[in-house]
Design an enzyme around this catalytic site. Structure first.
Site, PDB file in Angstrom:
ATOM      1  N   LYS A 115       0.724  -1.261   0.015  1.00  0.00           N
ATOM      2  CA  LYS A 115       0.070  -0.035  -0.042  1.00  0.00           C
ATOM      3  C   LYS A 115       0.979   1.237   0.098  1.00  0.00           C
ATOM      4  O   LYS A 115       0.395   2.295  -0.632  1.00  0.00           O
ATOM      5  CB  LYS A 115      -1.140  -0.096   1.297  1.00  0.00           C
ATOM      6  CG  LYS A 115      -2.209  -1.033   1.163  1.00  0.00           C
ATOM      7  CD  LYS A 115      -3.125  -1.049   2.150  1.00  0.00           C
ATOM      8  CE  LYS A 115      -4.011  -2.086   1.810  1.00  0.00           C
ATOM      9  NZ  LYS A 115      -5.278  -2.038   2.548  1.00  0.00           N
ATOM     10  N   GLU A 199      -1.869   7.029   7.825  1.00  0.00           N
ATOM     11  CA  GLU A 199      -2.585   8.000   6.709  1.00  0.00           C
ATOM     12  C   GLU A 199      -3.434   8.805   7.582  1.00  0.00           C
ATOM     13  O   GLU A 199      -4.143   8.174   8.832  1.00  0.00           O
ATOM     14  CB  GLU A 199      -3.153   7.276   5.665  1.00  0.00           C
ATOM     15  CG  GLU A 199      -3.997   6.309   5.724  1.00  0.00           C
ATOM     16  CD  GLU A 199      -4.617   5.698   4.322  1.00  0.00           C
ATOM     17  OE1 GLU A 199      -3.837   5.627   3.474  1.00  0.00           O
ATOM     18  OE2 GLU A 199      -5.786   5.738   4.075  1.00  0.00           O
ATOM     19  N   ARG A 290      -7.228  -7.659  -8.997  1.00  0.00           N
ATOM     20  CA  ARG A 290      -7.856  -8.965  -9.070  1.00  0.00           C
ATOM     21  C   ARG A 290      -9.387  -8.730  -9.434  1.00  0.00           C
ATOM     22  O   ARG A 290      -9.890  -7.529  -9.196  1.00  0.00           O
ATOM     23  CB  ARG A 290      -7.755  -9.760  -7.893  1.00  0.00           C
ATOM     24  CG  ARG A 290      -8.307  -9.046  -6.502  1.00  0.00           C
ATOM     25  CD  ARG A 290      -8.181  -9.764  -5.375  1.00  0.00           C
ATOM     26  NE  ARG A 290      -8.462  -8.825  -4.267  1.00  0.00           N
ATOM     27  CZ  ARG A 290      -9.577  -8.612  -3.546  1.00  0.00           C
ATOM     28  NH1 ARG A 290     -10.810  -8.993  -4.234  1.00  0.00           N
ATOM     29  NH2 ARG A 290      -9.617  -7.718  -2.701  1.00  0.00           N
TER      30      ARG A 290
HETATM   31  P1  ADP Z   1     -13.220  -7.124  -2.102  1.00  0.00           P
HETATM   32  O1  ADP Z   1     -11.928  -6.160  -2.109  1.00  0.00           O
HETATM   33  O2  ADP Z   1     -13.176  -7.955  -3.413  1.00  0.00           O
HETATM   34  O3  ADP Z   1     -14.590  -6.308  -1.940  1.00  0.00           O
HETATM   35  P2  ADP Z   1     -12.681  -8.524   0.152  1.00  0.00           P
HETATM   36  O4  ADP Z   1     -11.972  -7.217   0.830  1.00  0.00           O
HETATM   37  O5  ADP Z   1     -13.973  -9.006   0.888  1.00  0.00           O
HETATM   38  O6  ADP Z   1     -12.922  -8.331  -1.144  1.00  0.00           O
HETATM   39  O7  ADP Z   1     -11.770  -9.705   0.172  1.00  0.00           O
HETATM   40  C1  ADP Z   1     -12.039 -10.803  -0.429  1.00  0.00           C
HETATM   41  C2  ADP Z   1     -11.483 -11.965   0.203  1.00  0.00           C
HETATM   42  O8  ADP Z   1     -10.066 -11.857  -0.144  1.00  0.00           O
HETATM   43  C3  ADP Z   1     -11.502 -12.239   1.492  1.00  0.00           C
HETATM   44  O9  ADP Z   1     -11.645 -13.585   1.829  1.00  0.00           O
HETATM   45  C4  ADP Z   1     -10.482 -11.528   2.015  1.00  0.00           C
HETATM   46  O10 ADP Z   1      -9.929 -12.078   3.570  1.00  0.00           O
HETATM   47  C5  ADP Z   1      -9.384 -11.960   1.122  1.00  0.00           C
HETATM   48  N1  ADP Z   1      -8.269 -10.980   0.961  1.00  0.00           N
HETATM   49  C6  ADP Z   1      -8.461  -9.865   0.591  1.00  0.00           C
HETATM   50  N2  ADP Z   1      -7.117  -8.893   0.388  1.00  0.00           N
HETATM   51  C7  ADP Z   1      -6.225 -10.098   1.245  1.00  0.00           C
HETATM   52  C8  ADP Z   1      -4.858 -10.052   1.508  1.00  0.00           C
HETATM   53  N3  ADP Z   1      -4.113  -8.911   1.172  1.00  0.00           N
HETATM   54  N4  ADP Z   1      -4.265 -11.169   2.030  1.00  0.00           N
HETATM   55  C9  ADP Z   1      -5.036 -12.138   2.083  1.00  0.00           C
HETATM   56  N5  ADP Z   1      -6.535 -12.409   2.087  1.00  0.00           N
HETATM   57  C10 ADP Z   1      -7.001 -11.032   1.374  1.00  0.00           C
HETATM   58  P1  ADP Z   2      -8.293  -3.444   2.706  1.00  0.00           P
HETATM   59  O1  ADP Z   2      -7.177  -3.658   1.798  1.00  0.00           O
HETATM   60  O2  ADP Z   2      -8.483  -4.352   3.924  1.00  0.00           O
HETATM   61  O3  ADP Z   2      -9.356  -3.453   1.793  1.00  0.00           O
HETATM   62  P2  ADP Z   2      -8.486  -0.376   2.687  1.00  0.00           P
HETATM   63  O4  ADP Z   2      -7.242   0.232   2.440  1.00  0.00           O
HETATM   64  O5  ADP Z   2      -9.140  -0.748   1.399  1.00  0.00           O
HETATM   65  O6  ADP Z   2      -8.194  -1.873   3.409  1.00  0.00           O
HETATM   66  O7  ADP Z   2      -9.625   0.105   3.714  1.00  0.00           O
HETATM   67  C1  ADP Z   2     -10.730  -0.681   4.015  1.00  0.00           C
HETATM   68  C2  ADP Z   2     -11.679   0.262   4.677  1.00  0.00           C
HETATM   69  O8  ADP Z   2     -11.269   1.119   5.630  1.00  0.00           O
HETATM   70  C3  ADP Z   2     -12.180   1.472   3.675  1.00  0.00           C
HETATM   71  O9  ADP Z   2     -13.142   0.843   2.716  1.00  0.00           O
HETATM   72  C4  ADP Z   2     -12.560   2.569   4.658  1.00  0.00           C
HETATM   73  O10 ADP Z   2     -14.107   2.325   5.165  1.00  0.00           O
HETATM   74  C5  ADP Z   2     -11.887   2.236   5.871  1.00  0.00           C
HETATM   75  N1  ADP Z   2     -10.405   3.101   5.772  1.00  0.00           N
HETATM   76  C6  ADP Z   2      -9.479   2.749   5.221  1.00  0.00           C
HETATM   77  N2  ADP Z   2      -8.313   4.210   5.148  1.00  0.00           N
HETATM   78  C7  ADP Z   2      -9.236   5.153   5.718  1.00  0.00           C
HETATM   79  C8  ADP Z   2      -8.799   6.274   5.993  1.00  0.00           C
HETATM   80  N3  ADP Z   2      -7.701   6.796   5.626  1.00  0.00           N
HETATM   81  N4  ADP Z   2      -9.804   7.115   6.554  1.00  0.00           N
HETATM   82  C9  ADP Z   2     -11.147   6.555   6.658  1.00  0.00           C
HETATM   83  N5  ADP Z   2     -11.327   5.317   6.534  1.00  0.00           N
HETATM   84  C10 ADP Z   2     -10.430   4.356   6.029  1.00  0.00           C
END
Ligand code: ADP
Ligand code: ADP
Ligand code: MG
Length: 471
Positions: A115, A199, A290
């Protein structure tokens, strides 16, 4: 086009990929571990190969999976989501062995999966990111110093995080001190990396993400956005396409930003660029390299089959659509039906599905791998079904969602379905104006009384009588 494709995944997404293969005349090869012996993806694929007793290891071994693909004559591998889908090494081994990996280049996966590296790329490309640390944090002292500069609240995040895990909001230096070791330990356990960064926490943002498609000839387009603001603990519950809370100008702006982001990193295949959106600002959050769980709703509003496009792109074919060919029509909602008990702190509720009846009728789609008599194993994700509804306008899609949820029967386990009925009744949600604080701000929506199906009650009574009688 490919002749034979190995699916390095399980559950509903494996079934989704089998379906795409069947429509494209490609032979599908499934893999499975012991708890998945009776899984639907095994039954539905043209061929299935056993990967051992350990529930997870067989789905997570890049070399073994690529070897199997080579031995069985596959010319492509689809990684789905989760598991090895964002594992750059896996993509690299595929390429080395002359098997097409259905996703972007290994280097792009590595860069966007990190990230902080992704943030760097976006800053260079002129895509706005949240204020934050420059790269990973060396230690707690640096974290406190950065947080002091950007000001609280801050988000402490695992650099390799995903699935909503490894993220903590910290409102003060004391909270940051307490959370720092916790996030590091969670990140190490879940992602095998102790790296974290900071962040600025954007208060009450909308989660808006843009689906993009990019081919090997350098064309990139977007398929509009999804609103994933309805989340619990940073995990998505209900997804919406398009967002009911963007103006056409904002929609065009985020769409263009996402294409710019994809082009800047030489992206190829389907991907999602996630943004945090406030009334005045848009910030890049991360890119998922993906197919996404919620790709379905974009398919419903645009008519584009995203999995088919992924396969075509990996086969070297040019995009079949130009940006101006892509239109969106109506609204789609996806409900993630999780095997969890919302009334018991969303505790997983694995076990046997004693009865499953799929909802139907106009504008209803279900993507699932459950069936009546199937036992949901406890080793994997709790999401067991995706219910997707589509209608021409916002009010109608809400009503259709309620109707489809009421139509559906998933018995034997607890699910999140009754909770979604409560969300659908909520005036704030219905108004189409909400942000990522919707779920925590509405604890009262968990106070519903459970209406159990008469046949389920009869079964429970029969079981109790049998137990009492020592039958
Ligand atoms: P999307 O981003 O497609 O909305 P999710 O955040 O719900 O989906 O993640 C989908 C699946 O992938 C979940 O089973 C989650 O635990 C897995 N997953 C997502 N990112 C990672 C990661 N960086 N490492 C391991 N598993 C991950
Ligand atoms: P993941 O890889 O697990 O999907 P993300 O970086 O996409 O993680 O963050 C998942 C969720 O966490 C976001 O959809 C948002 O709701 C919250 N989030 C992440 N970063 C921030 C931020 N800087 N400020 C507020 N909410 C955040
Ligand atoms: Mg995310």
């Amino acid at each position: 086009m490919f002749k034979k494709l190995l699916i390095a995944n399980r559950g509903e997404i494996a079934v989704r990929i089998v379906r795409a293969c069947a429509e494209m005349g490609i032979r599908s090869v499934a893999i499975y571990t012991e708890p998945d012996r009776y899984a639907l993806h095994v039954k539905r694929a043209d061929e299935a190969h056993f990967m051992g007793d350990d529930p997870l290891a067989g789905y997570l071994d890049p070399r073994r999976i690529v070897n199997l693909a080579a031995e069985t004559g596959c010319d492509a591998i689809h990684p789905g989501y989760g598991f090895l889908s964002e594992n750059a090494e896996f993509a690299r081994i595929c390429t080395e062995r002359g098997i097409a990996f259905i996703g972007p280049d290994a280097d792009v996966i590595a860069r966007m999966g990190d990230k902080t590296a992704a943030r760097d790329s976006m800053i260079k490309a002129g895509v706005p990111v949240t204020p934050g640390s420059e790269g990973n944090l060396a230690d707690l002292d640096e974290a406190l110093e950065v947080a002091g500069k950007i000001d609280y609240p801050v988000m402490l995040k695992a650099t390799s995080g995903g699935g909503g895990r490894g993220i903590r909001r910290c409102d003060s230096a004391d909270e940051l001190r307490a959370q720092y070791p916790r996030v590091i330990s969670e990140a190490t356990k879940a992602f095998g990396s102790a790296e974290v960064f900071l962040e600025k926490c954007i208060v009450d943002p909308k989660h808006i993400e843009v689906q993009i498609l990019a081919d090997s000839q350098g064309s990139a387009i977007h398929l509009f956005e999804r609103d994933c603001s309805i989340q619990r603990r940073n995990q998505k519950l209900i997804e919406i396409a398009p967002s009911p809370q963007l103006t056409p100008e904002q929609r065009a702006y985020v769409g263009d930003l996402a294409v710019k982001a994809a082009k800047a990193v030489g992206y190829e295949n389907a991907g999602t660029v996630e943004f945090l959106v406030t009334d005045n600002e848009v910030y890049f959050m991360e890119m998922n390299t993906r197919v996404q769980v919620e790709h379905t709703i974009t398919e419903q509003i645009t008519g584009v089959d995203i999995v088919r496009e992924q396969i075509r792109i990996a086969a070297g074919l040019p995009l079949q659509y130009r940006q101006q060919d892509i239109q969106h029509r109506g609204f789609a909602l996806q409900f993630r039906i999780n095997a969890e008990d919302p009334k018991n702190n969303f505790l997983p509720s694995f076990g046997k599905v004693t009865r499953y009846y799929a909802p139907g009728g106009p504008g209803v789609r279900t993507d699932t791998a459950i069936y009546t008599g199937y036992t949901i194993p406890p080793y994997f994700d709790s999401m067991c079904l995706k219910l997707i509804v589509w209608a021409l306008n916002w009010d109608d899609v809400l009503d259709r969602g309620a109707r489809a949820l009421a139509d559906m029967r998933v018995q034997g386990i607890r699910t999140t379905a009754p909770y979604y009925q409560e969300i659908l009744k909520n005036p704030d949600f219905r108004s189409g104006v909400f942000n990522t604080s919707f779920v925590p701000n509405h604890p009262e929506l968990l106070q519903y009384s459970e209406k159990r199906d008469p046949s389920e009650i009869a079964l429970a009574i029969a079981a109790a009588i049998a137990a009492h009688a020592g039958l």
